[in-house]
Structure formats: C-alpha cells, structure tokens
Motif scaffolding. Structure first.
Motif, PDB file in Angstrom:
ATOM      1  N   LYS A 129       0.835  -1.211   0.000  1.00  0.00           N
ATOM      2  CA  LYS A 129       0.000   0.000   0.000  1.00  0.00           C
ATOM      3  C   LYS A 129       0.874   1.266   0.000  1.00  0.00           C
ATOM      4  N   THR A 179      -2.737  10.112  11.486  1.00  0.00           N
ATOM      5  CA  THR A 179      -3.807   9.906  10.512  1.00  0.00           C
ATOM      6  C   THR A 179      -3.157  10.039   9.144  1.00  0.00           C
ATOM      7  N   SER A 216      -7.302   5.162   0.815  1.00  0.00           N
ATOM      8  CA  SER A 216      -7.319   4.561   2.146  1.00  0.00           C
ATOM      9  C   SER A 216      -6.802   5.550   3.173  1.00  0.00           C
ATOM     10  N   GLU A 217      -7.095   5.230   4.407  1.00  0.00           N
ATOM     11  CA  GLU A 217      -6.620   6.050   5.519  1.00  0.00           C
ATOM     12  C   GLU A 217      -6.422   5.147   6.714  1.00  0.00           C
ATOM     13  N   PHE A 218      -5.268   5.293   7.363  1.00  0.00           N
ATOM     14  CA  PHE A 218      -5.120   4.560   8.616  1.00  0.00           C
ATOM     15  C   PHE A 218      -4.886   5.540   9.754  1.00  0.00           C
ATOM     16  N   LYS A 219      -5.440   5.185  10.903  1.00  0.00           N
ATOM     17  CA  LYS A 219      -5.278   5.968  12.116  1.00  0.00           C
ATOM     18  C   LYS A 219      -4.620   5.085  13.167  1.00  0.00           C
ATOM     19  N   ARG A 220      -3.632   5.648  13.840  1.00  0.00           N
ATOM     20  CA  ARG A 220      -2.937   4.905  14.877  1.00  0.00           C
ATOM     21  C   ARG A 220      -2.705   5.811  16.069  1.00  0.00           C
ATOM     22  N   PHE A 263      -4.971   0.575  16.116  1.00  0.00           N
ATOM     23  CA  PHE A 263      -4.747   0.797  14.694  1.00  0.00           C
ATOM     24  C   PHE A 263      -6.064   0.552  13.967  1.00  0.00           C
ATOM     25  N   LYS A 264      -6.453   1.506  13.127  1.00  0.00           N
ATOM     26  CA  LYS A 264      -7.680   1.352  12.347  1.00  0.00           C
ATOM     27  C   LYS A 264      -7.414   1.832  10.933  1.00  0.00           C
ATOM     28  N   GLU A 265      -7.794   1.012   9.972  1.00  0.00           N
ATOM     29  CA  GLU A 265      -7.547   1.341   8.577  1.00  0.00           C
ATOM     30  C   GLU A 265      -8.811   1.098   7.761  1.00  0.00           C
ATOM     31  N   GLN A 300      -9.963   0.990   3.806  1.00  0.00           N
ATOM     32  CA  GLN A 300      -9.459   0.918   2.435  1.00  0.00           C
ATOM     33  C   GLN A 300     -10.630   0.726   1.486  1.00  0.00           C
ATOM     34  N   GLU A 326     -12.229  -2.759   6.267  1.00  0.00           N
ATOM     35  CA  GLU A 326     -11.943  -2.050   7.510  1.00  0.00           C
ATOM     36  C   GLU A 326     -11.162  -2.984   8.419  1.00  0.00           C
TER      37      GLU A 326
END
Length: 945
Positions: free
Chosen positions: A111, A240, A280-284, A310-312, A314, A359
């Motif tokens: 990714k 983010t 996509s976006e991931f948040k940690r 961790f949340k992603e 896509q 998700e």
C-alpha cells in the motif's frame, strides 16, 4: 535558480521544487555554502550556553550516525544500527524505511509503505522482531511483524543482529531486529519534546469520500527523581495517514489459442483484467511508558509498556473484465509484439463494477518487567517477565454491479493497448456511471445463487506470547574467558485465525438499483480513457445496515471447472511452547599483543507445537454450503535443536577490527503452514482428470502440516571494519549460509478410499470408482546455500577536506546469491532475495541547517502479495525499485526559538511503481502494477529541558 523554484511552485510541481531545494543544499558549491553559513548570526545548536567551550554537543543527523557507529563498534556481534537523531526523531517517516537503509537489508512495500523486511536476501519469514529484547506478537497472519504498527516517535534505536550469540533467546535464521525505546536514566535531565506533522499525498484522493492529507503529532516526557535513581519516560503518538493507489491487475497470460490465427496461437494474451483506484486512511494511537529504578549500584529494575490502536479503511473502485478467460471474443486486426498480443479489441465483454471496502482494526499490548541484582562484583542475576498480545479483525465487503445478472446484461466492447511497462491500457464503450442502468447483481455469474450481489470476509486473528527469562552471570579470571552466563527462557505462544466468509444476496431480485442513501456520486475513470466514470457507493455501510442476506459459506461451494471444493482450512489455532537453555562465555584476551573479544556458547531449544483445526468429512448439496459433518482434530510434534554460536572481534590496529562469526540457526515454520486441516476435491464426470504416466487422478487434497520442523542453517560471517573515531567507518563483509532444510510444498499419492463423494452422486461416478489422487502440503525438504558480500561506507567529507565540514555520505552495496533444491533436484528461487541492494544517503548539516537525499535500490525478488481470498501469492516476482526520499530542515540554536525545529521531507519522490509479475525478469507480464504517488511531510518540533 530562484526563478526556477518560483516557476515550480506556481506550476504546482511541488515535488520538483522540493527535489531542487534538496539538491541545492546537498550539492551546491562549498565556498558559497560556507560563506552563507559563516554570515549567519544564529549560534550553532551544538554550543549550548553555559557549556564548557571545549565541549561539543552533536545533534541531528550526525548525532544519529555517531550513536549508531558507537553501538556497532562496541557490539560483540555483527550488527547494523539506526539511532534516533533526537528524542522522537528517527531519520525517516517509519521504522521500516529507516531499517531498510541499513547494509544488506531491503523493504517490501505494501500500500505504498515500507512494511516488511528482508535481511541478507532472506524474506521476513526467516527473521525475528523483538521489542526491548522480547519477541513480538504479530497482526500478520503469520509471524512477520508489520512495522507500521510501531511509530518512529517512540523509538530510540533499532539494532539488527546479523549474527546471534548464545544469550539471544530470540534469533532468526536471517537475523533479529530489536526495537529499543528510551531509558530515562540515560538522559542528562528532564526533557520534553513535542512534534506535529502535516502530511500530504502527491496524488489527489482517488475516491471522492477521502482526503489526501493527514496529520501526526507526538509528545514525549522524560524526567528523573530521587537524586536520579528513579526515571520516568512517557510518550504518545497519533497518526492519521492517507494513501492513494492507481492499480492494474491482469488475471494472467494464457496462450491465445483459437482466439488468434494459428501462427499466433502460442503467443500470450491477458485472460482478464482489473483496473481501478484505491483510497485509504489509517489511524494509529500509541502510548509508551517506561519506569527505571536504580537505587544503588546493585539493583536495577525497568518496567515498560506499550499500547497501540490501529484502524484502517481501504476502498477500491474498479472495473473487472473477463476476456480470454471469459466470454470475450478477440477481433481480427490485433497487434503482436514479441510473444504477446499487445493491442486489439474484444467484443462480447461482461464487465463487473466493483465497490470494495476493507476495515481493519488491530490492537497491540506489550508489557515487560526486568530486574537485575548484582550482590557481588562477580555475580549478576537477571529476571525478565513479559507479555505481548494482538487482536486484529478485518471486514471486507466485495460488492459487484453491472448491466445484468449472470452474464445476461448488455455486453461491452473493450479496446486495449500495452505500454512500455507491459501494462494493459483498456478503453470500454458502455457508461457505468448511470445509477438507473447499473444494478447490484452478479454480472460474471461467480456465485452459487442467481441473486448473488457480492461477498464478505471477516477474519479475526489473535496472538499472545508469554515469556519468562532467568539468567545468572559470573565474572571469571580464568585464561581468556572474562564472564560466563547461564539461563533459561520459557515462552508460550497461542495464535488463532477464525475465518468467516459468505455470499451477499439480494432480498428482492437478482438485480437491484443502489439505494439513494448509500450513493456516493460517480468516480472518475479518466485514467482508463473512459469519460463516463463508474457508480460509487458505500458497500460497507450497506452491509452493516443489513441490506443483504448473508449466507454462511465456510465451505467454499465454488463449482468452477465442474468440481466441488470443501474447505475450512482458513480457521486454525496453533499453540507453541519453547524452552531455551543457554550457556555463553565472554572472551577478553590478547593475541600477539592485540585485543581479542567476543563470545561463544550454545543453546538448546525444545519446541512443543500443536494445531487444532477443522476439516470436512461430509457432503453438501448443490447450492447449499452448509456442512453436514465437521470434525475438530489435533496434531503436532516435539523436537529439539542444539545451536552453537561464536562471535570474535580481533583488533588488527587501533581503529581496525576483523570479525568472525559462526552459528547454527533456525526459523520457526509459518503459522499457516502448521495449520493442520485439509480440503479435498473430487473431479466431476464432465471434467477431464489430470494424468501422470497415463494414470488418471480423480481426487486431490491440500492443507497444512502440524508436524513441520524449522528451517535450519549453519552460517559463517567475516567482516573487516575500519573506524574514523565515532565520525565514520568503512567495512567489507562476506557471509555464507548452508541451509540444511527448507520448507516447500510437496505432493504425494494418496488413496481416497472412504472419503464421501459429493452430491449428486450421479455427477461423480468416475471419482467414486477411482480413488487415486494426490495430497499437497508443506514438508521439510533439502536445502542449499546462500552467500553474499556487503560493502559499507559512512564518511563525513571533512575527513579529507576541512572545507567540506558538514557534508557526508552513507553508502552500502550488497550482493546476494543462492541455490535451493528442496526436492534434491530442481532449484527454486528464494523468497525475498534481491541479487543487489544499494542504499545511498548524501547529507549536509551545519549551523542548524540540515539536508538529506536518499535512495533505496533493490533488484527484483520473489515477493508475497495478498490474494483476493486473503492468502499470500508466492512464486512470482516483485520488480526492481529505486525509491528516492529527501529532507530539508532547520533547528534554532539560540534566542527565543531555541529548541524549535522545522522540517520538510518527502518519500517516493519519483513515484516509483510497485510491479508484481510472473516469470523472472519478465516484467512484460505484470500481475499487479500500482502507483502511490509521493508523500510530503511538514514537521514542527520543540524540545526543552
């Protein structure tokens, strides 16, 4: 030059602007740079007010380099080190990118992010990752640690051990990467560091509900109490992060056959294709805490903990076409280039409009407690207790739409050409952006029911490791041995994967219009030469609203090619118990008046492994995937390995070391290979069975092997290193690994007597009468060898010319080679091995200014890429890459802004594509081609004491 920069900015070419800026800093005339910097009235941050005039405080890029060199010089093993330039400041945006700059180490991107690592040509399966010396549970389906779970803000140092010693109770066949956090009593006093970053992707958001910007911020607090006997460190990091991708995924390349003229029948043509966008976006969010207590010289206790959420999300918007492997009809007038059909037109195409969403939610929790007690000058006792656990849940919704169900809707015309990268460029004729004419349905006829409108997968992975280590160290004055250490490490690991999959079926009809509340406009398809776009909707929201009927499909009812497959092998639990006993002798002596240091010793590792797994032992009815009989079975193995090791460093001269190391090492089998379940197939009467030596085989099976033993190797290393104090070094190293065993997929004949025949039995009478077949599963085979050489130079230019003070170069070159013959005859390529890995960094740092330009270069290698079903595609090649990064920064060294730093950085400046293709060196047959765009970071940091 200024006019060039101005035109770059006004023209929107920020990437070119940044590259020009970096080049100016790194390569401009020394005389001009020296004059400009000499006129600066800003005091150098290296000279703190109140410090002794003779004291030089090194910060920034050079501090990171010097700390890494010091760690490498004093290590007893052959190691490579990355050190933070300051608190919360690694030299790259992620840990993986930093590690991938080390000699002989390369990263595989996923990714667009560097995520997994190969050490000395061996892929991530052959390495171990530890956190403060303790093995990490993994969000990956196997053992591989995904480094984007660990923010660079909390890392003080990363050490990659290329050679183990007997006291390292976690060691891989390729190496061990140890992530180390801050030790609060090692800092001079109270320190607070704050950081904020604004992130922007060079590509605009490909899906219209996403952004191409993000942000990161971090805070670190370190303090000491009770006369510096008690230290505390706390850190928080938030990220983010967006990423974009433009993707092309051909199905494969069959012979053109009857679609072409007889003279062209053996030429290759794409069997189908997927073209799309991904946003996509991931948040940690991560928090780390360390408490360190040293009440006296006899007692030292350290407790540390780490938590990450961790949340992603896509999303994919794409069109998929079946051509040769569908109903497509190649028209006359096509073009042949080499042995491939590169341009032409297909008629009678059924097109699938895909709105996919995944998700992922994952959490990591680590804690450890370490205590050392030194009752006398001779004895030290140590105890270490730790726990590492993760939990990951994915929800993937694959919603399909088209002009009608089951290939009965309007057919499309598909024109295609091929570019210089071997990528097929497609242009279709129909409008897929009209919500009134494109329906939720199954255009390709992929499902078991007429009203199928998609598919859902929901795997849950849990992994937990509990460990206890006890050791004792005794100082000796005997001969050449300075110390002896003995100890035991006990670790229990339990990892499970629960797999749920199901068809999504319409409630009222085989083809339905997307409800208005879930519509998200029309996504552009201009890159595919289609001006109409495709419908875009919230498939994940529809699934969670209960819009579809969800039918359990734990057993895959796919009837392609007329066979019926039974499978529950994606659900498994693996349990391991590892007991490691070790003894290590430290060497400190002289030979010919020169120091000889190092260690030698031996480990004994006893492994107990057991797998609990579901498997099918029943039948299904057509269109009904419900299992009639599923049993749970358990199997496993117990075995031991004795692992001797030796590391010696001989000082040839005051600044020159000759290192030699030898060790026997292992790498534990992959978790999915240990999964013990099996699925079997019966060939229907209407399908020609495979034959071997004239014998037909009507049955086949595949699954895991709970009795697998590790990969095993004996390694030899030799390294010559010359150091220029702490400022730089050059080294030349060579290694050889004799792989004694290798895990590969092995097929053996099996009699399938007693296995139930699928229903209706009338379709499987030949299989019922002929019980011959093959079973395929992982097995321990023969090995082979790997060898390589590595050259490294970390050189500040002022060693040669004082006028170049501030400039420097870090360069490494690695050459790897291997020959592996698991079956004793046929050679296979080694996953993760790139014949060449080259890393180059040119930097400048002086008077608060800093600039760096870096390139990671690796040649092609066998990669592991996720399949549509969540398994890993292996055996195909990832193309060579040259990833270019840059940084420019300034740190205020005095006045009101002392401690403030500003930084602009960019990764993947040249938008290097990710290429995955079949056949070594055959980049003209890509299976996946993705471009992610560059990523820019604008950073502000502040540190005060």
């Amino acid at each position: 030059m200024l006019s060039v920069f101005k035109s770059d900015i006004e023209g929107g070419s920020f990437r070119k602007f940044l590259l020009n800026c970096t080049t100016l800093f790194a390569l401009s005339s020394v005389a001009v740079a020296g004059q400009a910097l000499a006129q600066s009235e800003t005091p150098a941050p290296a000279a703190r007010q109140g410090a002794n005039e003779a004291e030089v405080i090194i910060v920034g890029i050079r501090k990171g380099i010097q700390d890494a060199i010091s760690a490498k010089l004093t290590a007893s093993s052959i190691v490579e080190v990355i050190s933070a330039e300051d608190i919360g400041k690694l030299p790259d945006q992620s840990i993986a990118e930093s590690i991938a700059r080390l000699p002989g180490i390369a990263a595989q991107r996923d990714k667009g992010r560097a995520q997994t690592l190969s050490i000395r040509g061996l892929g991530p399966d052959y390495s171990v990752t530890t956190f403060n010396g303790r093995e990490q549970a993994s969000t990956n389906d196997n053992r591989t640690v995904e480094f984007d779970q660990y923010p660079s803000d909390i890392v003080a140092q990363v050490k990659v051990y290329k050679t183990p010693d007997a006291g390292m109770t976690y060691q891989g066949l390729a190496g061990t990467a140890d992530i180390q956090t801050i030790r609060p009593l090692s800092l001079p006093g109270r320190t607070i560091a704050l950081g904020a970053k604004y992130e922007m992707n060079g590509k605009k958001a490909q899906v219209n509900t996403f952004e191409n910007t993000g942000q990161r911020f971090s805070a670190t607090y370190v303090d000491q109490f009770l006369d510096r006997t008690l230290g505390v460190a706390l850190a928080y990091s938030h990220a983010t992060t967006p990423y974009q991708a433009v993707t092309n995924e051909p199905w494969g390349y069959p012979d053109c056959g009857s679609q072409c003229r007889p003279a062209d029948a053996s030429n290759k043509i794409f069997g189908g294709d997927k073209s799309g966008y991904q946003s996509s976006e991931f948040k940690r969010d991560a928090i780390m805490g360390v408490v360190e207590w040293k009440p006296n010289d006899r007692i030292a206790i350290v407790g540390d903990a780490y938590h990450s959420d961790f949340k992603e999300l896509q999303t994919i918007r794409r069109l998929e076409y079946g051509t040769t492997w569908g109903a497509g009809q190649l028209q006359p007038g096509y073009t042949v280039t080499g042995n491939r059909i590169t341009a032409g037109q297909f008629n009678n195409i059924w097109t699938v409009v895909e709105n996919y969403a995944t998700e992922r939610e994952a959490s990591i929790d680590n804690w450890g407690l370490n205590a050392k007690f030194t009752p006398t000058d001779k004895w030290t006792f140590e105890a270490d207790l730790s726990n590492s656990q993760v939990e990951r849940t994915d929800v993937t919704v694959e919603s399909t739409a088209g002009t009608g169900p089951n290939q009965t809707g309007a057919r499309d015309t598909l024109r295609f050409t091929t570019n210089g990268d071997g990528v097929t460029l497609l242009t279709n004729a129909l409008n897929y952006g009209d919500y009134t004419r494109i329906f939720l349905t199954d255009p390709g006829g992929w499902g078991s029911a007429l009203n199928r409108q998609g598919y859902v997968k929901r795997p849950t992975v849990k992994d937990e490791i509990n460990a206890l280590r006890l050791s004792a160290k005794r100082g000796l004055d005997a001969m050449f041995i300075s110390d002896v250490s003995v100890g035991v490490n006990y670790a229990e690991r339990r990892k499970s994967k629960d797999w749920f999959q199901a068809e999504l079926r319409g409630r009222t009809a085989a083809a339905e219009i997307v409800p208005v509340q879930f519509r998200r406009g029309v996504s552009s398809t201009s890159l595919w030469n289609n001006p109409n776009g495709i419908i875009s909707y919230d498939a994940l929201g529809m699934f969670r609203s209960g819009y579809w009927n969800v039918t359990d499909a734990r057993v895959d009812p796919n009837a392609n090619s007329g066979d019926r497959t039974f499978s529950v092998t994606n659900t498994w639990t693996v349990r391991e118990r590892l007991t490691t006993l070790f003894v290590k002798f430290d060497v400190d002596t002289e030979i010919f008046g020169r120091p000889l240091t190092g260690n030698f010793g031996v480990q004994n590792v006893r492994a107990e492994q057991r797998t609990v797994q579901g498997y099918t032992d029943g039948t299904t009815a057509p269109g009904n995937p419900a299992l009639l009989n599923v049993q749970r079975v358990g199997d496993g193995a117990t075995y031991s390995d004795t692992l001797p090791s030796m590391n010696l460093a001989y000082k040839l001269a005051d600044s020159t070391l000759l290192r030699f190391a030898a060790a026997k090492t292992i790498a534990r089998p992959r978790m999915d290979n240990l999964a013990g379940g099996a699925s079997y197939n019966a060939i229907a009467n209407s399908v020609a069975p495979p034959t071997s030596n004239g014998v037909a085989y009507y049955w086949s099976a595949s699954g895991g092997n709970p009795r697998l033993e590790p990969w095993r190797a004996t390694s030899y290393d030799l390294s010559l290193e010359h150091y220029f104090g702490k400022k730089g070094y050059v080294s030349l190293a060579g290694y050889y690994k004799d792989l004694e065993t290798y895990i590969f997929n092995k097929s053996v004949p099996v009699n399938f007597s007693g296995f139930p025949v699928p229903t209706p039995a009338a379709n499987y009478t030949l299989a019922a009468a002929n019980r011959r077949g093959f079973s395929s599963s992982p097995a321990n085979g023969e090995g082979g060898w790997i060898n390589g050489v590595e050259f490294t130079a970390s050189v500040p230019f002022d060693l040669a010319f004082e006028s170049l003070d501030g400039f420097g170069l870090v360069f490494s070159y690695a050459r790897n080679n291997s020959k592996i013959t698991p079956d004793g005859t046929n050679s296979v390529p080694l996953p993760g091995l790139s014949p060449e890995v080259i890393n180059t960094t040119l930097y400048f740092e002086k008077y608060g200014f800093s600039a760096r330009i870096s390139q990671r270069n690796r040649s092609e290698f066998i990669g592991e890429v996720p399949n549509f079903d969540g398994s890993l595609a292996t055996g195909n090649f990832v193309g060579s890459e040259k990833v270019l990064d840059a940084q420019i920064g300034y740190t205020f060294g005095g006045g009101l802004l002392e401690g403030l730093s500003l930084n602009v950085s960019a990764t993947n400046l040249t938008d290097q594509p990710f290429r995955f293709y079949q056949g070594e060196g055959n980049s003209q047959q890509p299976l996946k081609y993705e471009k992610y765009g560059p990523t820019y970071l604008f950073s502000v940091g502040y540190k005060f004491r």
